[in-house]
Write a protein that holds these residues in place. Structure first.
Motif, mmCIF file in Angstrom:
data_model
loop_
_atom_site.group_PDB
_atom_site.id
_atom_site.type_symbol
_atom_site.label_atom_id
_atom_site.label_comp_id
_atom_site.label_asym_id
_atom_site.label_seq_id
_atom_site.Cartn_x
_atom_site.Cartn_y
_atom_site.Cartn_z
ATOM 1 N N PRO A 96 2.083 17.505 -2.346
ATOM 2 C CA PRO A 96 3.424 17.274 -2.336
ATOM 3 C C PRO A 96 3.911 16.416 -0.953
ATOM 4 N N VAL A 97 3.154 16.499 0.014
ATOM 5 C CA VAL A 97 3.481 15.660 1.114
ATOM 6 C C VAL A 97 3.252 14.036 0.869
ATOM 7 N N TYR A 98 2.180 13.830 -0.052
ATOM 8 C CA TYR A 98 2.102 12.498 -0.449
ATOM 9 C C TYR A 98 3.492 11.808 -1.216
ATOM 10 N N ARG A 99 3.830 12.702 -1.926
ATOM 11 C CA ARG A 99 5.124 12.016 -2.696
ATOM 12 C C ARG A 99 6.509 12.041 -1.999
ATOM 13 N N PHE A 100 6.506 13.026 -0.938
ATOM 14 C CA PHE A 100 7.670 13.172 0.070
ATOM 15 C C PHE A 100 7.584 11.868 0.776
ATOM 16 N N PHE A 101 6.379 11.249 1.367
ATOM 17 C CA PHE A 101 6.243 10.256 2.238
ATOM 18 C C PHE A 101 6.667 8.954 1.511
ATOM 19 N N ILE A 102 6.083 8.903 0.222
ATOM 20 C CA ILE A 102 6.346 7.563 -0.579
ATOM 21 C C ILE A 102 7.688 7.574 -0.811
ATOM 22 N N LYS A 103 8.490 8.744 -1.309
ATOM 23 C CA LYS A 103 10.074 8.709 -1.666
ATOM 24 C C LYS A 103 10.617 8.369 -0.352
ATOM 25 N N ASN A 104 10.136 8.573 0.942
ATOM 26 C CA ASN A 104 10.824 8.125 2.153
ATOM 27 C C ASN A 104 10.353 6.811 2.680
ATOM 28 N N GLU A 105 9.578 6.109 1.868
ATOM 29 C CA GLU A 105 9.125 4.831 2.159
ATOM 30 C C GLU A 105 8.266 4.705 3.538
ATOM 31 N N ILE A 106 7.417 5.748 3.555
ATOM 32 C CA ILE A 106 6.634 5.933 4.699
ATOM 33 C C ILE A 106 5.132 5.747 3.969
ATOM 34 N N ARG A 107 4.525 4.638 4.468
ATOM 35 C CA ARG A 107 3.173 4.352 3.698
ATOM 36 C C ARG A 107 2.060 5.204 3.955
ATOM 37 N N VAL A 108 1.718 5.813 3.058
ATOM 38 C CA VAL A 108 0.447 6.703 2.954
ATOM 39 C C VAL A 108 -0.529 6.035 1.880
ATOM 40 N N PHE A 109 -1.712 6.519 1.814
ATOM 41 C CA PHE A 109 -2.568 5.901 0.868
ATOM 42 C C PHE A 109 -3.507 6.983 0.168
ATOM 43 N N SER A 110 -3.548 6.676 -0.960
ATOM 44 C CA SER A 110 -4.126 7.801 -2.089
ATOM 45 C C SER A 110 -5.608 7.690 -1.896
ATOM 46 N N ALA A 114 -8.271 4.641 -1.005
ATOM 47 C CA ALA A 114 -9.372 4.566 -0.251
ATOM 48 C C ALA A 114 -10.617 4.342 -0.957
ATOM 49 N N LYS A 115 -11.088 4.719 -2.031
ATOM 50 C CA LYS A 115 -12.335 4.441 -2.668
ATOM 51 C C LYS A 115 -12.429 2.952 -3.156
ATOM 52 N N SER A 116 -11.417 2.397 -3.178
ATOM 53 C CA SER A 116 -11.431 0.893 -3.936
ATOM 54 C C SER A 116 -11.562 0.074 -2.566
ATOM 55 N N GLY A 117 -11.179 0.586 -1.326
ATOM 56 C CA GLY A 117 -11.023 -0.192 0.026
ATOM 57 C C GLY A 117 -9.978 -1.034 0.290
ATOM 58 N N ASN A 118 -8.833 -1.088 -0.840
ATOM 59 C CA ASN A 118 -7.564 -2.040 -0.787
ATOM 60 C C ASN A 118 -6.367 -1.254 0.044
ATOM 61 N N LEU A 119 -6.687 -1.119 1.423
ATOM 62 C CA LEU A 119 -5.723 -0.610 2.168
ATOM 63 C C LEU A 119 -4.967 -1.482 2.868
ATOM 64 N N GLU A 120 -3.709 -2.024 2.434
ATOM 65 C CA GLU A 120 -2.913 -3.261 3.134
ATOM 66 C C GLU A 120 -2.674 -3.053 4.525
ATOM 67 N N ILE A 121 -2.050 -3.799 5.321
ATOM 68 C CA ILE A 121 -1.805 -3.679 6.646
ATOM 69 C C ILE A 121 -0.655 -2.773 6.575
ATOM 70 N N ILE A 122 -0.240 -1.820 7.520
ATOM 71 C CA ILE A 122 0.969 -1.157 7.458
ATOM 72 C C ILE A 122 2.045 -1.973 8.374
ATOM 73 N N ASP A 123 3.154 -1.804 8.113
ATOM 74 C CA ASP A 123 4.307 -2.238 8.971
ATOM 75 C C ASP A 123 4.687 -0.950 9.965
ATOM 76 N N LEU A 124 4.040 -1.100 10.960
ATOM 77 C CA LEU A 124 4.195 0.053 12.014
ATOM 78 C C LEU A 124 5.601 0.261 12.473
ATOM 79 N N ASP A 125 6.291 -0.635 12.486
ATOM 80 C CA ASP A 125 7.942 -0.712 12.822
ATOM 81 C C ASP A 125 8.709 -0.048 11.863
#
Length: 152
Positions: A96-110, A114-125
């Motif tokens: 549920p934390v994954y869904r919460f972060f996504i809903k609140n526009e906080i980028r987390v990855f599935s 990670a298995k695909s290696g396609n993790l884009e750069i995070i906008d830290l600001d």
């Protein structure tokens, strides 16, 4: 222990794996340590004892990725800290934390990302802005006042 299977499939550059084990069942901790050392060798670093918080944070600062292999909400304080510090947090989509972060526009990855290696750069600001929007002092004060209003 099933996290080790996922970690082996991640297409990410990991020179070490830091595994906090200073809590929980001692027997299980020992099993995790043995299996982690067997699979990852010297790259596996287990944190077995509680340490002063600044030392713990220093260990976490060295982590570019943070993987929480749980279907339940666990380690939220660690997740928040690592997001704020700029680590890429990897969670199970069922958590549920994954869904919460996504809903609140906080980028987390599935795990799949990670298995695909396609993790884009995070906008830290943006991440920090949204973390403060949800958990900052003003947000907590507002939520507390709403709760007090409901109680009255």
């Amino acid at each position: 222990m099933d996290a080790f299977e996922d970690l082996q499939q991640f297409q990410l550059d990991m020179d070490k794996i830091v595994c906090p084990l200073s809590y929980g069942d001692t027997t299980y901790r020992n099993q995790i340590m043995l299996k982690g050392n067997k699979i990852f060798g010297d790259r596996f670093i287990s944190l077995n004892d509680f340490m002063p918080y600044p030392d713990y944070v220093q260990q976490l600062l060295s982590c570019s990725y943070f993987f929480m292999n749980s279907l339940r909400q666990l380690g939220l304080g660690n997740i928040l800290l690592l997001l704020y510090l700029g680590s890429k947090v990897i969670l199970d989509k069922s958590n549920p934390v994954y869904r919460f972060f996504i809903k609140n526009e906080i980028r987390v990855f599935s795990i799949e990302e990670a298995k695909s290696g396609n993790l884009e750069i995070i906008d830290l600001d943006k991440t920090r802005f949204n973390l403060i929007r949800v958990w900052g002092k003003n947000a907590i004060r507002s939520k507390t006042n709403q709760l007090i209003g409901l109680i009255k």
